[in-house]
Design an enzyme around this catalytic site. Structure first.
Site, PDB file in Angstrom:
ATOM      1  N   ASP A  81      19.868 -10.106 -49.670  1.00  0.00           N
ATOM      2  CA  ASP A  81      20.841 -10.471 -48.618  1.00  0.00           C
ATOM      3  C   ASP A  81      20.334 -11.619 -47.748  1.00  0.00           C
ATOM      4  O   ASP A  81      21.063 -12.118 -46.897  1.00  0.00           O
ATOM      5  CB  ASP A  81      21.218  -9.245 -47.770  1.00  0.00           C
ATOM      6  CG  ASP A  81      20.034  -8.647 -47.010  1.00  0.00           C
ATOM      7  OD1 ASP A  81      19.164  -9.406 -46.538  1.00  0.00           O
ATOM      8  OD2 ASP A  81      19.978  -7.413 -46.877  1.00  0.00           O
TER       9      ASP A  81
ATOM     10  N   ASP B 258      11.181  -5.754 -50.000  1.00  0.00           N
ATOM     11  CA  ASP B 258      12.424  -5.436 -49.285  1.00  0.00           C
ATOM     12  C   ASP B 258      13.417  -4.969 -50.345  1.00  0.00           C
ATOM     13  O   ASP B 258      14.314  -5.691 -50.749  1.00  0.00           O
ATOM     14  CB  ASP B 258      12.899  -6.705 -48.580  1.00  0.00           C
ATOM     15  CG  ASP B 258      14.270  -6.536 -47.928  1.00  0.00           C
ATOM     16  OD1 ASP B 258      14.798  -5.404 -47.906  1.00  0.00           O
ATOM     17  OD2 ASP B 258      14.812  -7.558 -47.455  1.00  0.00           O
TER      18      ASP B 258
END
Lengths: 282, 282
Positions: B90, B160
Site C-alpha cells: 500500500d 510489512d
C-alpha cells in the site's frame, strides 16, 4: 462478511464501527429502573456484560481497564486512605483499590444494584473483595452522594461510569467536578474514564477544561488498550487539587500484589501523549 | 444486536471477535494470482482495503501502523541509508521511510502488484512518494529477493506483511531471518509486524526466538494501538545484529517532518512491556 446471530455486536455510537464477540449462550437479562442489562457467554472472552447495548465488561479483557483506573492514581497519591468509587458496579475497580494496604475505607456508589448482583453471579472473580471490612457498597446516585459528602473527607475519587449519555451524563460536568473538589482533602485526586482518544478527542479536551474550571490545579491523560471498548484504545484523566506529584515509583516497583498489565514502567508509558494528543493540549 | 449488510466484518481468525465498519459503497474488487482484494468506502474510516477477508488498511487509522513500523527503527539505526520493505504494497511504509533524509535507496518488494495499483487509485495519500528517485517498487517474492541480495548490503529490513498464513507464511521463519541477517550490514536491523500481544503472545515469543536463533543479538517488542486490526492492540519486533543502541532521541525530537502518533516520548513508551508480556520474556 456479515455476522450471523451467533455474534453480539455493539455499534459504537455515531462512530461507524462495531466490535463483536461470538456468543455461545444468553445467560441472563434484566430491565432495571435505570438500564437494560444482558449477560452472555462467549466463545473466547468468557462472560460478557452488556448495558443498554454497550460492552461493559468481559472476563478476558477487564484487567486492562480495572488496573489502569486504579493503580496509577493510587501510586500517585502520597497516602491514599479514603477512596470513593462512583459507578464501578461490577466491583472490579473496588477489588484493585483494596489491594493497596494504605486503604482504610472504600465506598462504591453505583446507582444500579442489579449491576452488582449480576457481577456477583457471573463475574465472581471481580467480587472477591466485596466482603472486605474496609469496603462499603451503596446503591445510590453518585452525584447526590458527593454533594452530601463531608468537605475534605476523601483522598481519591474514581469515576468508573458508563458513557456520558443516560445515567452517567451528570458525571461529566463542571458542577460535578466542583462537588468532587470540595469533598477531597488538600492532596486529593480524581480519576475518570475518558473514552477513546481516537474517537472522543473533543470530550477529553472538554473534560480537562471542566476539571480545571472546577478548581483542579493539574490533570493528565492516561492511555491503555481495551479491546472491547470503541476503537480498542481507551483513556482516563487523573486530576489533582495540587500539581500531580511524581508517582511513588519504588512502591509501584515493589508492590505486594500481582497485576497483569500495570507495572511501574507502564505507569510512565501510559502518561505519554501521542503527537495528535500533544497538539490538542492533552 | 446483529449487524446488517451495510457493515463489513472481519471475523478475526480463531479469536471469536470481529471488527466491523459501516460501508457506504463497494468501490472495487479483484482476484489476483495471490489473493482477493476488495475496496470499500466507509461511513467514518474513509477508504478500506480488505485482503482475503482481513482488514489491511483504512484511511483513518493507518497512520498508527505506518509510523510505528518505521520511525522507531529508523531513529535507532545510527545512519540508515539502504532500506528494504518486504510487503508494504500500500506504500504507506515507504512514504514514512522516505521522510528520513539519510535514506539513499528504498526498495519495496511486494509479491502482488495489484495491492499497489489499488493503493495508487484509492489511497493516493499513501503513494505520494512513489516517484521519489530513491524509491524502487518491485513486484517479486520477498523471500527470494532477500536470498539473492548481496551480503551486508542493507541497513534496515522492514517486514510489512499480512498475517503468518498464506502468502506471508515464509516471512515468519528462522530460515527467512537468516537470509535477512546475511543481507544486513554490521549495524543492520530488522523490524516486523508481530500481531496482537493479547491474541498472539506465543507467536511473539516464537518470533523473538527464531530471530535470536538466526543470529540477531538483540530484539525488542513495540506496542501501539491499531483499531482495525484484531483486538485493536498491535505490535512489532525490532531486532539487531548487535545490541540495540539507545535511539537517536535528539534527532527524533528535532525531526524535520510531521507525524500524527510517533514522537520521541512515544518511542520510549512503545518499548515498555506490560506485566504479562514481561513475564513472557518479551
Amino acid at each position: 462478511m456479515t455476522l450471523d446471530k451467533n455474534w453480539f455486536s455493539e455499534e459504537q455510537a455515531g462512530m461507524g464501527s462495531a466490535f463483536s464477540l461470538k456468543i455461545t449462550a444468553k445467560l441472563d437479562e434484566v430491565q432495571t429502573p435505570f438500564q437494560h442489562i444482558e449477560i452472555y457467554d462467549t466463545e473466547t472472552y468468557g462472560k460478557l456484560m452488556i448495558i443498554d447495548g454497550c460492552y461493559m465488561v468481559t472476563s478476558r479483557d477487564n484487567f486492562l481497564y480495572h488496573e489502569m483506573m486504579t493503580h496509577p492514581s493510587l501510586f500517585t497519591h502520597a497516602n491514599p486512605k479514603r477512596v470513593l468509587i462512583i459507578g464501578g458496579g461490577d466491583c472490579g475497580t473496588l477489588k484493585e483499590v483494596l489491594k493497596h494496604d494504605s486503604i482504610e475505607r472504600a465506598w462504591q456508589v453505583d446507582i444500579d444494584e442489579q449491576v452488582t448482583r449480576m457481577a456477583e453471579k457471573y463475574f465472581p472473580e471481580l467480587c472477591e473483595s466485596n466482603d472486605d471490612p474496609r469496603a462499603e457498597l451503596l446503591f445510590e446516585d453518585g452525584v447526590k452522594w458527593i454533594q452530601d459528602a463531608e468537605a475534605g473527607s476523601l483522598d481519591l475519587i474514581i469515576v468508573d461510569s458508563t458513557d456520558p449519555v443516560g445515567p452517567a451524563e451528570g458525571l461529566f460536568t463542571e458542577a460535578f467536578y466542583r462537588d468532587c473538589h470540595r469533598a477531597l482533602g488538600a492532596n486529593g485526586m480524581l480519576v475518570q474514564q475518558s473514552e477513546s482518544p481516537l474517537y472522543h478527542l473533543q470530550l477529553l479536551k472538554d473534560m480537562h477544561q471542566a476539571m480545571r474550571n472546577a478548581g483542579f490545579a493539574d490533570s493528565k491523560t492516561l492511555h491503555y488498550p481495551q479491546p472491547s471498548y470503541p476503537s480498542g484504545w481507551w483513556s482516563a484523566i487523573m486530576a489533582a487539587k495540587q500539581s500531580l506529584p511524581a508517582f511513588r515509583e519504588d512502591d509501584a516497583r515493589n508492590k505486594s500484589f500481582k497485576t497483569r498489565y500495570y507495572n511501574a514502567d507502564i505507569h510512565k508509558a501510559a502518561l505519554t501523549q501521542p503527537e495528535f494528543c500533544r497538539e490538542a493540549g492533552l
